[in-house]
Design an enzyme around this catalytic site. Structure first.
Site, mmCIF file in Angstrom:
data_model
loop_
_atom_site.group_PDB
_atom_site.id
_atom_site.type_symbol
_atom_site.label_atom_id
_atom_site.label_comp_id
_atom_site.label_asym_id
_atom_site.label_seq_id
_atom_site.Cartn_x
_atom_site.Cartn_y
_atom_site.Cartn_z
ATOM 1 N N SER A 551 0.844 -1.191 0.000
ATOM 2 C CA SER A 551 0.000 0.000 0.000
ATOM 3 C C SER A 551 0.887 1.250 0.000
ATOM 4 O O SER A 551 1.683 1.434 -0.904
ATOM 5 C CB SER A 551 -0.964 -0.036 1.181
ATOM 6 O OG SER A 551 -1.998 0.893 1.031
ATOM 7 N N ASP A 637 -9.478 -3.549 -5.918
ATOM 8 C CA ASP A 637 -8.969 -2.683 -4.852
ATOM 9 C C ASP A 637 -9.508 -1.262 -5.043
ATOM 10 O O ASP A 637 -9.359 -0.674 -6.116
ATOM 11 C CB ASP A 637 -7.443 -2.684 -4.894
ATOM 12 C CG ASP A 637 -6.812 -2.025 -3.674
ATOM 13 O OD1 ASP A 637 -7.513 -1.323 -2.928
ATOM 14 O OD2 ASP A 637 -5.600 -2.224 -3.464
ATOM 15 N N HIS A 671 -8.173 -4.828 -1.562
ATOM 16 C CA HIS A 671 -6.913 -4.309 -1.046
ATOM 17 C C HIS A 671 -6.156 -5.330 -0.196
ATOM 18 O O HIS A 671 -4.930 -5.353 -0.184
ATOM 19 C CB HIS A 671 -7.198 -3.059 -0.211
ATOM 20 C CG HIS A 671 -5.979 -2.238 0.089
ATOM 21 N ND1 HIS A 671 -5.217 -1.644 -0.897
ATOM 22 C CD2 HIS A 671 -5.384 -1.903 1.267
ATOM 23 C CE1 HIS A 671 -4.220 -0.971 -0.346
ATOM 24 N NE2 HIS A 671 -4.297 -1.130 0.963
#
Length: 698
Positions: A551, A637, A671
């Protein structure tokens, strides 16, 4: 390894954008069209290429998966937590991907949580939700809300079958087992019940997927009759909702990155108007917890690392100090119980718990023996109690659940996560591993902490392979944690390190502030300094060092690849935020406007634009010798869109074609990657096999 399969070549379609007089040509912007057949074809080709390039690791992947599976107690049961007349807990069953949520009535005279043998169901249990049944027929499943009403009759739960974090909310009558026709689509995280269970509060998002509305739903009525309780118009802010532990108030939390406001509704009067505890003031953050006649206020008003105060619950007004600001001790949360307060904090890079007795100014900290550890409160649903439950772990100690008596200070171990013998039959022994805190020196003289774990006897002569992990954003701290899959690396001689770079929160609010906005590059140079220190200190060498991040930590990976490509032999970037400038320039994208107080607003500020452009990985790909790169992403995501790593890999291949770059896209996840535990283990085995291959180990 060579292969006859050619690397996919993304078509170049020049697309111009102009900001502050600067023209940028993006040749791969077309990959952002998720619905285009050409996009899906390209991602599929990348997956095929990655599979071909890693085919030689199939046996190693299978071995790593089996090591994780063998060491994990697959049929297990959590420590039951008491709420009212029930014990609530979850179970897992060997061969099943998802957890099972259960409860069992408290029996006469029963004060200790019940236990079972080998994770078997408790006698007399009631299954509230079985994730395996809910997930049947779906490739992805995530449980969002799971919230039992105060009287124990209703269960609010929500499900996501795509990975886009948009949940359908439902209500189950626990007395009959019936799922009501009440159904609310496209909800976000967060629910709260009224005191009598007649009303349920929940959150929805706007077109940019910002949580902006809190709704009230009356049980037994259609969603079309629901009422908006609060709508947040300022696009910098998002909203959340929860019921206080005392079950006296519903809290509506309204927060930006640097400013907050809390509104309250009496849980006994769910149709009442929300009352503001304190109007928002730019730069002032506060959170609220109810305790008897007062609201507890944890805030940073004149207190960089936060202080604790209170105000009247009947007529909120001035804040009366309780715990003064102490620089270097970051107060993170306050949990109220009838006769005690428990403050979660961090100091000297470690988490801690502080106990304050009601009516007294005296407090004490709970002590823990290891030099590196993580501790935090677990489920503590009861307000009137003298006992709290917390979780504890370290880099060598498996996660443990303790009950702690707030009066006698007696600590009872309820459960330590089992680590079963691996395929070789050896028992896990913490004494066979060592954990260590080291410090690197950044370019500006700042000392950067590094946490390390390794097998006892690992040589410190530069010959050991090493994996270094980093994040460094949003004041999120990467505290020491135990990992069963990591044992497969340690047992092969790999040193595992965590670089606690600025931008995280390990050393307080200052640590965060020095790694954001126009100081963001400190995050990247800190990580490079940590990598170089690991080499200088003899832990490893550049050709035996792999970096990993996810991330915002994926942004870190892309930045250090440009900044110091010769410092690593490999880089793993998972759901990586590598096209940050493009995303932050587009206010229609999820999260963009709320992120401006983290990264700056490049749309309005040319200085921010130039600064971000100088470090964004995609913008700064150069014709240099990059380390091997593995990028992992997910098609659904909504936090870091799949096309960021897809564009990055395409540009790397075009600008530095001599490199080894792989892209793997989960075509039905979000995600967090695959949702089932076995699928998650396979994903981790895939990544770890690639890492070991780069480190020259099998």
């Amino acid at each position: 390894m060579t292969t006859e399969t050619p690397a996919p070549v993304a078509r170049r379609v020049p697309t111009e954008r102009v900001h502050h007089g600067d023209t940028v040509v993006d040749e791969y912007a077309w990959l952002a069209d998720k619905d285009a057949p050409e996009t899906i074809a390209h991602l599929t080709a990348e997956n095929s290429y990655t599979e071909a390039r890693t085919a030689h690791l199939a046996d190693l992947r299978a071995t790593l998966f089996e090591e994780t599976r063998r060491r994990t107690q697959e049929t297990d049961l959590s420590v039951p937590a008491r709420k009212g007349g029930y014990w609530y807990y979850s179970r897992s069953v060997e061969g099943q991907q998802y957890g099972i949520q259960c409860r069992r009535p408290v029996r006469d005279g029963e004060t200790e949580p019940p236990v079972s043998v080998d994770g078997a169901p408790l006698d007399g249990e009631e299954v509230l939700l079985d994730g395996n049944q809910l997930a049947e027929g779906h490739d992805f499943f995530s449980l969002g809300a799971y919230d039992v009403s105060p009287d124990g009759r209703w269960l609010a739960y929500s499900t996501d079958f795509a990975g886009d974090e948009r949940y359908t909310l439902r209500v189950k009558d626990l007395t009959t087992g019936e799922v009501l026709t009440d159904e609310v689509p496209d909800t976000f995280y967060g629910t709260a019940w009224s005191a009598d269970g007649s009303a349920l509060f929940y959150v929805t998002v706007d077109e940019s997927w910002r949580p902006n509305r809190v709704w009230r739903h009356t049980i037994g009525t259609p969603a079309s009759a629901d009422v908006v309780v609060h709508e947040e118009a300022d696009e910098r802010f998002w909203v959340g909702v929860e019921l206080t532990r005392s079950e006296r108030f519903i809290l509506i939390d309204i927060h930006s990155k640097v400013t907050s406001e809390v509104r309250v509704i009496p849980a006994g009067n769910p149709t009442g108007e929300p009352a503001v505890i304190a109007p928002r003031r730019q730069g002032v953050e506060y959170s609220v917890e109810h305790h008897g006649h007062r609201f507890l206020i944890l805030h940073n008003d004149g207190a960089e690392d936060f202080a604790l105060a209170y105000t009247s619950a009947d007529a909120p007004g001035d804040w009366v100090p309780m715990i003064e600001h102490a620089p270097g001790t970051r107060l993170e949360a306050v949990d109220a119980f009838a006769d005690h307060l428990v403050i979660s904090l961090r100091s000297n890079g470690l988490t801690g718990l502080r106990v304050l007795t009601d009516g007294s100014t005296d407090w004490y900290d709970i002590d823990f023996p290891e030099p590196l550890y993580s501790v935090g409160l677990d489920a503590n649903p009861e307000y009137r109690t003298r006992q709290i439950r917390f979780r504890y772990s370290s880099l060598v100690s498996p996660e443990s659940v303790y009950d702690f008596d707030l009066v006698t200070r007696e600590m009872v171990l309820r459960k330590r996560k089992p680590v079963l013998p691996g395929p070789d039959g050896r028992e896990y022994d913490p004494a066979g591993y060592e954990q260590h805190r080291d410090w690197a020196l950044a370019d500006d003289g700042t000392r950067i902490p590094i946490s390390l774990v390794y097998r006892a006897g690992t040589p410190k002569d530069g010959s050991a392979p090493c994996l270094v992990y980093g994040y460094g954003s949003y004041e999120a701290s990467i505290d020491p944690w135990f990992s069963i899959p990591r044992l497969s690396l340690l047992d092969r001689g790999v040193v595992f390190a965590v670089a606690h770079v600025r931008g995280g929160g390990e050393l307080g609010r200052r640590w965060y502030d020095e790694g954001k906005l126009l100081a963001k590059k400190n995050t990247f140079t800190d990580f490079v300094a940590c990598a170089q220190h690991l080499v200088k200190a003899g832990w490893t060498a550049p050709d035996r060092l792999v970096a990993r991040g996810a991330s915002a930590g994926g942004l870190l990976m892309g930045a250090v690849a440009n900044l110091a490509p010769d410092a690593f032999t490999g880089i793993v970037a998972q759901v990586p935020f590598v096209d940050a400038l493009t995303s932050i320039l587009d206010p229609s994208l999820p999260l963009t406007v709320t992120e401006w107080e983290e990264w700056g607003n490049p749309l309005a500020d040319p200085e921010v634009y130039a600064y971000m452009k100088s470090y964004t990985p995609y913008e700064n790909v150069a014709p240099v010798d990059y380390p091997a790169i593995l990028a992992v992403t997910s098609l659904n995501d909504t936090r870091v869109l799949y096309h960021e790593p897809a564009k990055w890999i395409a540009r790397l291949r075009a600008v530095a074609p001599q490199g080894d770059y792989l892209l793997r896209t989960e075509m039905g996840a979000g995600h967090g990657g695959p949702s089932g535990r076995y699928d998650a283990w396979k994903e981790e085995a895939f990544v770890n096999a690639w890492i070991l291959d780069r480190l020259g180990h099998r």
